[in-house]
Structure formats: structure tokens, C-alpha cells
Scaffold this motif. Structure first.
Motif, PDB file in Angstrom:
ATOM      1  N   SER A 101       0.823  -1.212   0.000  1.00 49.30           N
ATOM      2  CA  SER A 101       0.000   0.000   0.000  1.00 49.30           C
ATOM      3  C   SER A 101       0.854   1.258   0.000  1.00 49.30           C
ATOM      4  O   SER A 101       0.495   2.259  -0.641  1.00 49.30           O
ATOM      5  CB  SER A 101      -0.948  -0.010   1.200  1.00 49.30           C
ATOM      6  OG  SER A 101      -0.233   0.051   2.421  1.00 49.30           O
ATOM      7  N   ASN A 102       2.000   1.219   0.661  1.00 52.07           N
ATOM      8  CA  ASN A 102       2.827   2.424   0.721  1.00 52.07           C
ATOM      9  C   ASN A 102       3.673   2.616  -0.526  1.00 52.07           C
ATOM     10  O   ASN A 102       4.016   3.750  -0.875  1.00 52.07           O
ATOM     11  CB  ASN A 102       3.699   2.390   1.972  1.00 52.07           C
ATOM     12  CG  ASN A 102       2.909   2.816   3.200  1.00 52.07           C
ATOM     13  OD1 ASN A 102       2.608   3.985   3.379  1.00 52.07           O
ATOM     14  ND2 ASN A 102       2.540   1.857   4.037  1.00 52.07           N
ATOM     15  N   ILE A 103       4.022   1.546  -1.218  1.00 52.25           N
ATOM     16  CA  ILE A 103       4.663   1.711  -2.522  1.00 52.25           C
ATOM     17  C   ILE A 103       3.660   2.348  -3.495  1.00 52.25           C
ATOM     18  O   ILE A 103       4.021   3.240  -4.274  1.00 52.25           O
ATOM     19  CB  ILE A 103       5.174   0.358  -3.047  1.00 52.25           C
ATOM     20  CG1 ILE A 103       6.410  -0.079  -2.242  1.00 52.25           C
ATOM     21  CG2 ILE A 103       5.512   0.447  -4.535  1.00 52.25           C
ATOM     22  CD1 ILE A 103       6.957  -1.437  -2.624  1.00 52.25           C
ATOM     23  N   LYS A 104       2.403   1.940  -3.413  1.00 43.87           N
ATOM     24  CA  LYS A 104       1.370   2.571  -4.237  1.00 43.87           C
ATOM     25  C   LYS A 104       1.209   4.049  -3.870  1.00 43.87           C
ATOM     26  O   LYS A 104       1.001   4.889  -4.743  1.00 43.87           O
ATOM     27  CB  LYS A 104       0.050   1.827  -4.080  1.00 43.87           C
ATOM     28  CG  LYS A 104       0.037   0.431  -4.703  1.00 43.87           C
ATOM     29  CD  LYS A 104      -1.307  -0.251  -4.479  1.00 43.87           C
ATOM     30  CE  LYS A 104      -1.332  -1.635  -5.118  1.00 43.87           C
ATOM     31  NZ  LYS A 104      -2.625  -2.340  -4.876  1.00 43.87           N
ATOM     32  N   TRP A 105       1.322   4.356  -2.575  1.00 42.13           N
ATOM     33  CA  TRP A 105       1.227   5.757  -2.130  1.00 42.13           C
ATOM     34  C   TRP A 105       2.368   6.568  -2.734  1.00 42.13           C
ATOM     35  O   TRP A 105       2.153   7.691  -3.210  1.00 42.13           O
ATOM     36  CB  TRP A 105       1.285   5.832  -0.613  1.00 42.13           C
ATOM     37  CG  TRP A 105       1.069   7.208  -0.056  1.00 42.13           C
ATOM     38  CD1 TRP A 105      -0.089   7.745   0.420  1.00 42.13           C
ATOM     39  CD2 TRP A 105       2.060   8.259   0.079  1.00 42.13           C
ATOM     40  NE1 TRP A 105       0.103   9.044   0.841  1.00 42.13           N
ATOM     41  CE2 TRP A 105       1.415   9.389   0.635  1.00 42.13           C
ATOM     42  CE3 TRP A 105       3.414   8.350  -0.228  1.00 42.13           C
ATOM     43  CZ2 TRP A 105       2.089  10.582   0.907  1.00 42.13           C
ATOM     44  CZ3 TRP A 105       4.094   9.540   0.021  1.00 42.13           C
ATOM     45  CH2 TRP A 105       3.430  10.640   0.584  1.00 42.13           C
TER      46      TRP A 105
END
Length: 268
Positions: A101-105
Motif C-alpha cells: 500500500s505504501n509503494i502505491k502511495w
């Protein structure tokens, strides 16, 4: 002292640094740390917002900058979520979801660009310029003044030991004291340009002091003809990067031969 999980993470971080053939310092642009306008927070302050999510995306991004050493500053075979978990000391059950999720962020907020996925492999990662939207990433050390973070920040496990707010203040104070040889007072406008709240600054300061990174002294400000007011001046003990978290602080007086580039800075 590092926990068993953190020791595994340090081993994984060293493997990443070795693969990138990293030595000396990793450079970050001053604009990553300090905004030219108080109206818009700098990228570093944006990364640490959002509680637990901020910690993961900050540390992933700092690792990506460390790993991408040459043009076009990309990571064609990035770590899997499970590898990121080992590298950052995250739990194996909830960690992979947080990593994904944070790579997507990071991609959604213009820090990186994700390439096409090949089968079950993670998509490639391309670092992007944080100054010119959509432009290619450039190494900060080739553009003039920069904030140089010793590779030991990763190799010795400080990146996983320090909280995201402590890391952010560490970068900010290193940007502030660059090129100077004595403690620095940080004026209110400059503090505002870092984008931290008063509570963030206070709590991060305490943590850096506890880890023996930071010395805070009271020094007079103003000329002899003006009212002199005592204000906090800050000094980052850069030799601390060479120590392991939890160890006692070694000093130059101990007769240690510290790397010469620890004192290299270009003043603002």
C-alpha cells in the motif's frame, strides 16, 4: 541493543548496500528536506504524515534512493514485499500489505513511477524528480549543495531504530548545520520551512538526544547593542552514525580515525 528481528534487518540492509556498491554518503537535495515556501510542506514532511503508514513509506523511499546509484536511477528488480519486511523489520503477517500500500502511495504522490508487472514479480521502480513534476530523478550531489547522509545510517541499522519523526529531524538539522563547525540556532522561518509541528520537533528532539545523536545548548542571540536572548542551538554528532544503536558514543578524543568526509558541507 538490536533485537533479533533488527539484526536480520541490518544483514538485509547491508546486502542491499553491497549490491548497490554504496560507500561514503547518500545525497539528498535540500528541497527534499526544506520547502522554499511555508505554504507547501517539503517532501520529507509529507512522507512522515499518516502515522504508521508514514514510517513504512519514508523508510522504503530512503532505501530506494540508497539503492538507485546510477542513471536512470531505477530499481529494475525491486525487493518483494516479504524482502522489504525483512529489510525494515516488519512483521511477516501484516507487513507485506503495508509495504504494497505504501509503494502505491509513493507512486500516487509523485515520488516514484511503477513499471509494468512481469508475472508475479513486483513492478520495476523509477525514482522521479521531486522538484519538477514528471521529470527524471537527478543525483543531488551533482546539482550543488546537498544533504549527505552516511551509508552507515543504513548499514548500522539506524534507519530501523529511529522513528520516522526522529529521522526527519535528523535530516533537517544536518541540512541546517551543513558547512558549519559549531551549534546552530534554527530561526522560526527556517523551522517552519521543514514542515514539522511543534510536538513533532519536541518529541523527535528528545529521541535524538536519547540516542546520542543530538546536543542542544543554550546560546545568546543578538548583538551587544541588542537585548540578548538565550535560544536553543543544535548540533548533530555525525560520528554517531559509525556506532551501533544502543552502544556508547565514541568521540574524536578517543583517538578514532573518523572518515574525513564527515565534516564536508556547503553552507547555505
Amino acid at each position: 541493543m538490536l533485537t533479533p528481528t533488527q539484526l536480520v534487518a541490518v544483514e538485509a540492509l547491508n546486502a542491499a548496500a553491497n549490491r548497490a556498491a554504496r560507500h561514503g554518503r547518500v545525497s539528498f537535495a535540500p528541497s527534499f528536506v526544506r520547502s522554499p515556501s511555508a505554504d507547501a510542506p517539503p517532501p520529507l514532511a509529507r512522507l512522515i504524515r499518516g502515522g504508521r503508514g508514514g514510517e513504512v513509506r519514508l523508510k522504503i523511499y530512503l532505501c530506494l534512493v540508497m539503492m538507485a546509484t546510477a542513471e536512470p536511477f531505477d530499481v529494475k528488480n525491486p525487493p518483494t514485499p516479504a524482502t522489504w519486511c525483512r529489510r525494515l523489520g516488519l512483521p511477516s503477517d501484516s507487513g507485506p500489505r503495508r509495504v504494497t500500500s505504501n509503494i502505491k502511495w509513493l507512486a500516487a504522490n509523485g515520488f516514484i513511477e511503477l513499471g509494468p508487472r512481469r508475472g508475479y514479480a513486483p513492478p520495476s521502480i523509477q525514482l522521479l524528480s521531486l522538484e519538477e513534476k514528471g521529470e527524471a530523478f537527478e543525483r543531488a550531489s551533482l546539482k550543488g549543495r546537498y544533504v549527505g547522509i552516511p551509508i552507515e545510517f543504513w548499514r548500522n541499522g539506524w534507519i530501523i531504530t529511529l522513528s520516522p519523526t526522529a529521522i526527519a529531524l535528523l535530516f533537517a538539522l544536518m541540512e541546517s548545520q551543513g558547512g558549519y563547525s559549531e551549534p546552530r540556532y534554527v530561526p522560526k522561518p527556517r523551522r517552519a520551512a521543514y514542515g514539522f509541528s511543534h510536538n513533532t520537533w519536541t518529541e523527535a528532539r528528545k529521541e535524538l538526544e536519547e540516542h546520542k545523536f543530538l546536543t542542544v545548548s543554550r546560546t545568546p542571540q543578538g548583538s551587544d547593542f541588542d537585548y540578548q536572548r538565550l535560544r536553543n542551538s543544535y548540533w548533530i554528532e555525525e560520528a554517531r552514525f559509525m556506532d551501533k544503536p544502543g552502544s556508547s558514543l565514541r568521540s574524536y578524543e578517543d583517538g578514532m580515525d573518523w572518515p574525513q568526509d564527515l565534516s564536508i558541507r556547503i553552507p547555505s
